[in-house]
Design a protein around this motif. Structure first.
Motif, mmCIF file in Angstrom:
data_model
loop_
_atom_site.group_PDB
_atom_site.id
_atom_site.type_symbol
_atom_site.label_atom_id
_atom_site.label_comp_id
_atom_site.label_asym_id
_atom_site.label_seq_id
_atom_site.Cartn_x
_atom_site.Cartn_y
_atom_site.Cartn_z
ATOM 1 N N TYR B 111 0.838 -1.206 0.000
ATOM 2 C CA TYR B 111 0.000 0.000 0.000
ATOM 3 C C TYR B 111 0.878 1.263 0.000
ATOM 4 N N PHE B 112 1.934 1.205 0.776
ATOM 5 C CA PHE B 112 2.850 2.352 0.849
ATOM 6 C C PHE B 112 3.375 2.693 -0.543
ATOM 7 N N ILE B 113 3.793 1.660 -1.282
ATOM 8 C CA ILE B 113 4.334 1.867 -2.622
ATOM 9 C C ILE B 113 3.243 2.323 -3.577
ATOM 10 N N LYS B 114 2.130 1.612 -3.544
ATOM 11 C CA LYS B 114 1.059 1.872 -4.509
ATOM 12 C C LYS B 114 0.517 3.281 -4.394
ATOM 13 N N TYR B 115 0.324 3.730 -3.178
ATOM 14 C CA TYR B 115 -0.339 5.009 -2.988
ATOM 15 C C TYR B 115 0.617 6.132 -2.605
ATOM 16 N N GLY B 116 1.887 5.933 -2.908
ATOM 17 C CA GLY B 116 2.847 7.020 -2.747
ATOM 18 C C GLY B 116 2.983 7.499 -1.314
ATOM 19 N N TYR B 118 0.617 7.652 1.024
ATOM 20 C CA TYR B 118 -0.639 8.012 1.676
ATOM 21 C C TYR B 118 -1.367 6.740 2.092
#
Lengths: 365, 365, 365, 365
Positions: B111-116, B118
């Motif tokens: 999630y950290f990677i995917k959503y930059g 946020y």
């Protein structure tokens, strides 16, 4: 109704019956500017052609693909790419006598019920494994998309007729007709096939598929997880009865402390997750295993019934494969590629917005 | 982007983070005239509440569902049914100190990677198992749809922490908190859970799900096969790492003559296909087994990193379940019901046209 | 990306460039058991062929449709119907010299920008009016679906080059090449066309489309209203710049007491609503008017630029139509039919559930 | 079935009945990292609240929006954003006596037929104009997306009750309660409204909507043209009976040489196309006009029937608006924004691939 399309941004629609006029695929959403030729696609189709070795039917499927649209002067132009494969030299005579019979393990019965008796019984019609030729053609286009990002998908046989591979030497998989990564297991598989052929029977197996170079971030919460879409895509192949990712069914016997993949500043220490965490790619290899059932068409006599509920015995003649492997191997690759291409584009939309990617301004630029 | 909807005619969209304000679902496509109450839905939600027995977290999740729309005077009216569950008494303090840490086996990293960067770190946010409360609520609506056609879906634990059931007595599954169909295995599972709890570890298992009374004809060629859509729906649950249908992975070791289910004038002689032939339901029971990974949140110390790529050690505190089982059992039921309701409606469109079902003509009737 | 599919249960995907190898459509979701022949589809295609009368280009488009799949022994079988029309005798030489020029009123500029310069400039490529041949072919399949329910769709020209029809005698529309329901207006339209041809210019017009026999109940709240889906389908035709339903833009000048259609025990007293109330068909005729822009390809010299932003003058040679009418008439019919077939099936699912339509039980029936 | 969702990447699902418990929207596909507050959304909702001036009902709709999910610490996080508006102080007593009556011009009849008699008659249920509150809330999220790219959407009244604006001074539209860009026309409109109110009647009008700053390249061939998706979105609003783009219906009377917009090295010389060429945005302003029918609820006595086909007379009481304008103005803005946000993301996927936008590599970056 209407279930012959897969994907959201990279969308593949297929059509065609086994002994009909043609099979094909329309790929909608392929980006412009990719080199694409019939030769390139043809090469993927060749992978599913009968080899010279035993186990596969001696039919000569002359599967020549034609690009009908979406490519101009060798490059994709962003419009739908229609791919066509005419069925040539089709001989449906063998099916005439079993046209009213429900072959065990086949979709004859369920299609008969679903469509109120209207069905193309020849060669299994739409439910034939032959349908997958269109998937492989479409998968070749997905392959072009993935190549631009260095993503590679490779599938191989790890079990066939009870023979398991002992090693996974990917360098040899194109050196044998079963895409087997263990030449010694390959020999035994061939023997097993010969033996089963004599019995008039068929064999199941397990295929493993590996996707390398997949960037972290592909997959969407919560239903369109990458794992979920891969599961759907692979389980949409007729012969598939199970799939597992990473450690797979073994997770049932693991503890959290064993199953969790520790993270270090340099990456993950192992990959029991199979490259997907919370449904989103982690940047590790994606690893999936696929259970493939034995071909239901066998020479051995089977009891069944016909459309009038009368008992009949059938023996399904000799031109059939002994196993869906190896033909299913490129199909699995194709489906994985299609899903990855779709999720790549979906994540690119997300990423491009995050970066506020600029639109070209022709009159000002 | 946008992957939080499933289904075509019976469509479920869910929303909500673990420690956010609320979770919920919008069900679009539920037919009119079905009785539906909050009590009915609540009953399904209760199934996933912590039991009194060991292995599950002592958290008191007061999951009270509200029907916000789509139901009038106790009956559905064909418009979207919005279901809401407020998060109450949420204590996120435990997450404060690990807000920048990627918990192993969790979606924190992806999630950290995917959503930059946020993300709602509290309780896993959208990637939390808690998200499934909305699925279970939506599944209750699907259950109402299926009841009208006598279709029943039931899931139960067949393996937990290495303890396998010896018998499948479905009558006892609601008499123990693990939905286990074998009371003697249940006892051993409980012991195993206690033992694992002391170790600060967690356990995986296998859940089997059975759909009875499914009419023949559900599922669409070629991508929206019933098997494919079930695979997607089940694999969209976070903890699932594999599924198999009917004989499942055993097909790899079977011959065609063994695997094919013979057909007689009175029905199929066995059910190795798991109720699905060519992707379409055959009228037999649908049987699927699901591999569930151990809960990644464990007390045992694990090595991992934080958002700055610094190495850290974490121990995830005591309020967590030891296994996703039994909480996942009603979620699997819910997903299977949602898919069946969707395909029921799709096949009804087909069937109704085949029968040239008449439209009402108010002024003439 | 991926916008070449329309419909939910009755889904049409089209492909093909104007001067490419072929154009075609895949229709997914057509119910089984419908008689369907190439002749039947061909008849619809003939409607859009150049007439003998002035105003249309003398090109001989030999549009022969082939059915590639989905039909067996003359009947649909529920699987995707692929329709193919090869482009024959295509001469693209005229486009060679304007390949880098943005023709005013055409999509040359926008395709150039959208696809980063990759485009098939020949004959407008995918943005050509020729693309609609695939729509008309698909519309013929929709027509077969609607026929089974007595639904009829008919379009005709009510205004061309400023000449308005005075009467709407639907019996004469197939007796003149402009589908004009007023023979006296027709004569004037022909004169106007001749005159405009001499000027090297082109003409716009208005087409009206009528759907009769549509049962009450088609259309879904709130976004997939029948009116909304019809608007989308019609506005997806290149030359369309406006549509209006029932009283249309006149409603802006009406009072509620005038605009409301009174309801009696025997039906509605008038039809200012155009057959759609709250987005759902009312059982009255559906009436829509469509504004069609003049063909942008004209002989008259126009100023424009090329891909290098250089100013150029162009005169687009003589083989072009003077108006999109009458060719657009069958295309509008096709789009309306596709939408109606889709919504018919969607409402049948709803209706069938309301009636608890029984599934066949092969072994018990 | 299931028509309450719009969009592909930026997807909006709405729910709620006029007098039910609540209305709301789930926005799936909003990118992460956008600041978003309830205040921001509330501001858009205020636009559709009754003004102090005549013509609008004096009801006090306390529409307070709540963000339930998808936003964390003031920023979107990529997960679905659920927005909720409870219905408060609802008095449904006025509807009790007409619960079995089909109000002319309303969807009472069509919902009754479609859903087999199950409907929420109170305030029109799902077919009420009140449903649009959820659209406006969702449109506010789309507005945030567009702001990041400098895209602005603005709608205003250009005709009401036969009074046409003479000038379009956009600076005054927020200075009068009718969003009228001509203060002198505004005065006359107010008089007309007063007069009509006394007659117990209602008025139609025309709204124009303008989208500025839209980059070239949005919209997909051939069905998901930007024009087609805008047409669908706008025509999905209950009161809309027609739309036109750019020169609109005037194109029917234009010649090609007049209608074509000449292109120069510095841009287009005029904008009769309304900013869309071949279905794709050209970079010019998008201009659409929308025909809005008079509110069907009027005090004047009307003849109609009830569910038993008995003739009845009704007068619909005084709390209703005289025109859907101005309430519809923010709704049109919202729908245009939702479509633009969706197509922006779709084109970003295309563009990002063309640029081979790099994925982040956490362990290497």
């Amino acid at each position: 109704m209407s279930g012959n399309t897969i994907g959201k941004l990279f969308r593949v629609t297929t059509f065609g019956e086994s002994h009909g006029k043609a099979l094909g695929a329309v790929i909608d959403g392929c980006p412009p500017g990719l080199s694409l030729t019939e030769e390139y696609i043809q090469k993927e189709l060749e992978k599913r052609r009968p080899g010279k070795v035993s186990g596969q039917s001696p039919r000569k499927e002359k599967d020549k693909v034609e690009i009908l649209s979406g490519v101009f002067e060798g490059y994709t132009i962003g419009t739908p790419i229609a791919l066509l494969i005419y069925n040539v030299d089709v001989d449906s005579s063998a099916y005439e006598k079993i046209k009213n019979v429900f072959r065990p393990g086949h979709a004859d019965f369920t299609y008969f019920i679903k469509y109120g008796g209207y069905r193309d019984y020849r060669g299994g019609g739409r439910s034939s494994g032959r349908e997958t030729v269109a998937r492989v053609a479409a998968g070749a286009v997905a392959k072009r998309v993935l190549e631009e990002y260095g993503i590679e998908v490779i599938a191989y046989t790890i079990s066939l007729g009870g023979i398991e591979v002992k090693e996974k030497n990917l360098e040899v998989i194109y050196k044998n007709h079963l895409f087997c990564p263990d030449m010694s297991a390959y020999e035994k598989m061939c023997e097993k096939i010969e033996e089963t052929k004599k019995e008039g029977d068929s064999l199941g197996g397990v295929v493993e598929v590996l996707a390398k170079g997949v960037p972290a971030g592909l997959g969407e919460p919560v239903f369109d997880k990458l794992s979920a879409d891969l599961a759907k895509a692979i389980c949409s192949i007729g012969a598939v009865k199970g799939i597992e990712m990473g450690a797979g069914f073994k997770v049932a016997y693991m503890k959290g402390s064993e199953n969790n993949d520790p993270i270090t500043p340099y990456g993950f220490l192992k990959n029991d997750a199979g490259g997907i965490l919370g449904g989103i790619s982690s940047g590790q290899d994606i690893i999936i295993r696929v259970a493939v059932k034995p071909i239901p068409s066998i020479k051995k006599i089977q009891k069944t019934i016909n459309e009038k509920k009368e008992e009949v015995e059938i023996s399904i003649g000799g031109r059939h494969d002994i196993s869906a492997i190896p033909r299913i191997v490129p199909v699995i690759e194709a489906m994985v590629r299609i899903v990855l291409a779709d999720h790549l584009l979906r994540q690119l939309a997300n990423l491009a917005f995050q970066k506020r990617l600029k639109f070209p301004d022709f009159f000002k630029d």
